[in-house]
Write a protein that holds these residues in place. Structure first.
Motif, PDB file in Angstrom:
ATOM      1  N   PRO A 173       1.503  -5.417 -12.435  1.00 44.05           N
ATOM      2  CA  PRO A 173       1.729  -4.743 -11.153  1.00 44.05           C
ATOM      3  C   PRO A 173       2.846  -3.716 -11.122  1.00 44.05           C
ATOM      4  O   PRO A 173       3.049  -3.073 -10.092  1.00 44.05           O
ATOM      5  CB  PRO A 173       2.109  -5.917 -10.243  1.00 44.05           C
ATOM      6  N   GLY A 200       2.489  -0.389  -9.328  1.00 51.22           N
ATOM      7  CA  GLY A 200       2.138  -0.378  -7.913  1.00 51.22           C
ATOM      8  C   GLY A 200       0.686  -0.102  -7.572  1.00 51.22           C
ATOM      9  O   GLY A 200      -0.202  -0.085  -8.435  1.00 51.22           O
ATOM     10  N   LYS A 201       0.502   0.098  -6.269  1.00 52.63           N
ATOM     11  CA  LYS A 201      -0.812   0.220  -5.639  1.00 52.63           C
ATOM     12  C   LYS A 201      -1.824   1.104  -6.367  1.00 52.63           C
ATOM     13  O   LYS A 201      -2.940   0.672  -6.666  1.00 52.63           O
ATOM     14  CB  LYS A 201      -0.585   0.756  -4.224  1.00 52.63           C
ATOM     15  N   ASP A 202      -1.441   2.348  -6.654  1.00 54.43           N
ATOM     16  CA  ASP A 202      -2.435   3.266  -7.224  1.00 54.43           C
ATOM     17  C   ASP A 202      -2.751   2.975  -8.685  1.00 54.43           C
ATOM     18  O   ASP A 202      -3.641   3.601  -9.269  1.00 54.43           O
ATOM     19  CB  ASP A 202      -2.051   4.743  -7.011  1.00 54.43           C
ATOM     20  N   GLU A 243      -5.480  -0.382  -7.534  1.00 55.99           N
ATOM     21  CA  GLU A 243      -6.664  -0.148  -6.688  1.00 55.99           C
ATOM     22  C   GLU A 243      -7.888   0.384  -7.451  1.00 55.99           C
ATOM     23  O   GLU A 243      -9.013   0.023  -7.090  1.00 55.99           O
ATOM     24  CB  GLU A 243      -6.313   0.785  -5.518  1.00 55.99           C
ATOM     25  N   THR A 296       2.561  -7.536  -0.941  1.00 59.07           N
ATOM     26  CA  THR A 296       2.182  -6.120  -0.910  1.00 59.07           C
ATOM     27  C   THR A 296       0.735  -5.934  -1.323  1.00 59.07           C
ATOM     28  O   THR A 296      -0.006  -5.151  -0.712  1.00 59.07           O
ATOM     29  CB  THR A 296       3.104  -5.317  -1.856  1.00 59.07           C
ATOM     30  N   SER A 297       0.314  -6.681  -2.323  1.00 59.94           N
ATOM     31  CA  SER A 297      -1.045  -6.499  -2.860  1.00 59.94           C
ATOM     32  C   SER A 297      -2.115  -6.830  -1.821  1.00 59.94           C
ATOM     33  O   SER A 297      -3.237  -6.328  -1.899  1.00 59.94           O
ATOM     34  CB  SER A 297      -1.249  -7.359  -4.107  1.00 59.94           C
ATOM     35  N   THR A 336      -2.260  -5.803   1.063  1.00 57.40           N
ATOM     36  CA  THR A 336      -2.521  -4.633   1.913  1.00 57.40           C
ATOM     37  C   THR A 336      -3.371  -3.585   1.199  1.00 57.40           C
ATOM     38  O   THR A 336      -3.719  -2.568   1.785  1.00 57.40           O
ATOM     39  CB  THR A 336      -1.195  -3.959   2.344  1.00 57.40           C
ATOM     40  N   TRP A 337      -3.684  -3.800  -0.071  1.00 62.11           N
ATOM     41  CA  TRP A 337      -4.403  -2.784  -0.840  1.00 62.11           C
ATOM     42  C   TRP A 337      -5.894  -2.820  -0.528  1.00 62.11           C
ATOM     43  O   TRP A 337      -6.446  -3.866  -0.160  1.00 62.11           O
ATOM     44  CB  TRP A 337      -4.146  -2.993  -2.341  1.00 62.11           C
ATOM     45  N   SER A 390      -8.617  -5.678  -1.491  1.00 56.29           N
ATOM     46  CA  SER A 390      -7.741  -6.739  -2.019  1.00 56.29           C
ATOM     47  C   SER A 390      -8.471  -8.077  -2.143  1.00 56.29           C
ATOM     48  O   SER A 390      -7.992  -8.985  -2.821  1.00 56.29           O
ATOM     49  CB  SER A 390      -6.494  -6.893  -1.146  1.00 56.29           C
ATOM     50  N   GLY A 407       2.771   4.915  -6.656  1.00 50.56           N
ATOM     51  CA  GLY A 407       2.984   3.471  -6.671  1.00 50.56           C
ATOM     52  C   GLY A 407       4.330   3.060  -7.262  1.00 50.56           C
ATOM     53  O   GLY A 407       4.732   1.899  -7.145  1.00 50.56           O
ATOM     54  N   ASP A 461       6.402   1.340  -4.808  1.00 49.49           N
ATOM     55  CA  ASP A 461       6.026   0.011  -4.311  1.00 49.49           C
ATOM     56  C   ASP A 461       7.031  -1.052  -4.751  1.00 49.49           C
ATOM     57  O   ASP A 461       7.438  -1.889  -3.955  1.00 49.49           O
ATOM     58  CB  ASP A 461       4.619  -0.369  -4.783  1.00 49.49           C
TER      59      ASP A 461
END
Lengths: 271, 271
Positions: free
Chosen positions: A124, A127-129, A132, A173-174, A176-177, A180, B152, B155
């Motif tokens: 992780p 992060g998000k991008d 996802e 946090t994950s 909210t992706w 998910s 990200g 994050d």
């Protein structure tokens, strides 16, 4: 594979065991080294002897990449064998990948499309991008590192970030992706008591739990703190099962070790 | 390759350019698709046209894994070609690996021994015992994610941990690891102003800086804040160079783009 199909298989087999296929040519029975593809020969025998006792197999990609092209070929043969002979089995590419968006898409294609695994483990940190792109694949599962089973987990994962441990921030946090619901999480068995807190954050998700056996985790404790209404656990054992013997009886001995765990799991499920 | 040899090459070529070989079959010139190995054919032409303008090449493993066995074979041919034809070049396997100790050792063997790369990128989330196995290889370099160039990164990496950002904790902690002199770090160019702070923590280390060009980073800013007495920077550009044209002139156009960056770098070095 859908999560519902995984749960169905768990109930049918009375097992939530995942067997880690971390094949090291220095540890497999010597007579196999004469085979054209010793890694696949080993995996095939282990799978044939244990598939009714477990619901998932998890090849760790490092052990295949270390042997170059031949290793990657053995990985491909192993996943193809699983998908053709035992399609009910949930397959995990333990690859711990993660990169910027377009690159993560390429990793997702590698494991979900090209190799046709049901799931892949990801890290992780980016992060998000970076995660996802994996989540966008339908009926595929992305198993993100939460709290790992090694000593180094205490270097960063358990450090306090804005009032709570980093790994808890990662889990929260994950959620909210986008997509998910396709997330599962790696949570080490060596820290079973942390599971109660983790379940408050992600009550529904499946957890892949390494560290039972060789790394010292305890199955009863993991289930006590980590099980949910859909079981929600995949307990991994690698070395404890596949290297139970390095003689010609290795597959049978592996099955015995898997049987011990399955019996313990069946008891827990019926309790 | 030693760090001193890398610095020598930078001074000789008046360049600290790294070219990212992120080969996507949907983006390379169509006429190459007729080749037996289009990925290697593309890489070979790009390398032959640009090797005098850069000091490093960085294949991103995701782009090879996405094509399965053929992809892995193209990666192997590319690194072998580099090592035999241009041994002065610093090679980076951009793989972002990291796992528990014995598994990280297998990854290190895959990239340092089997493929014979000079360096590999790794992720820090699992801590010390997931990175130290890479550091144990002599004259090999482990390029750890510090602050990445994607959105990200905000994050988790920039979250405050015990009074400072997580990525700074990661950099500081890593300095205490065994063989930490074999560490380099990934620091995104899109956050050039962060480089001044980063240099306070790791003044001597080489930084691999992605995000110049396609991702919007600025070379002058990166050098202003990030350069040290031994230069200490490898500036990566991937798409901006290798996809400069998708016609038959692709290698020549790639060389022009690389030349532009090299010229800018030579000016900075002589200033």
């Amino acid at each position: 594979m859908t999560t519902a199909q995984l749960v169905e298989q768990i109930k049918k087999k009375q097992s939530f065991l995942c067997i880690g296929l971390d094949v090291d040519l220095n540890k497999i029975p010597e007579h196999l080294l004469k085979e054209e593809d010793p890694i696949f020969a080993f995996n095939k025998a282990i799978i044939d002897a244990t598939h009714h006792l477990c619901v998932a197999y998890k090849p760790n990609t490092a052990f295949y990449e270390a042997y170059g092209l031949k290793g990657w070929q053995a990985l491909e043969k192993t996943i193809n064998y699983l998908n053709s002979e035992y399609p009910e089995i949930f397959t995990i590419a333990d690859a711990k990948r993660g990169d910027i968006g377009n690159t993560s898409t390429m990793y997702a294609k590698a494991f979900f499309d090209d190799l046709a695994f049901d799931s892949v483990t990801v890290a992780p940190y980016m992060g998000k991008d970076s995660v996802e792109p994996f989540l966008a694949f339908e009926n595929k599962h992305t198993i993100m590192l939460g709290l790992t089973s090694n000593k180094g987990a205490f270097d960063f994962q358990t450090k306090m970030v804005e009032g709570k441990e980093l790994y808890k921030q990662v889990l929260e946090t994950s959620k909210t992706w986008v997509n998910s619901e396709n997330l599962m999480y790696v949570v080490g068995a060596t820290k079973a008591e942390f599971l109660a807190d983790i379940r408050k954050i992600i009550p529904e998700s499946f957890l892949l739990v390494p560290g039972v056996g060789a790394q010292g985790g305890n199955l009863q404790d993991v289930c006590k703190y980590g099980m949910n209404d859909s079981v929600g656990l995949l307990i991994n054992s690698s070395r404890g099962i596949i290297y139970a013997s390095n003689g010609e009886d290795y597959a049978g001995e592996a099955a015995k070790k898997a049987q011990e765990l399955q019996t313990e799991m069946a008891e827990i499920l019926s309790a």
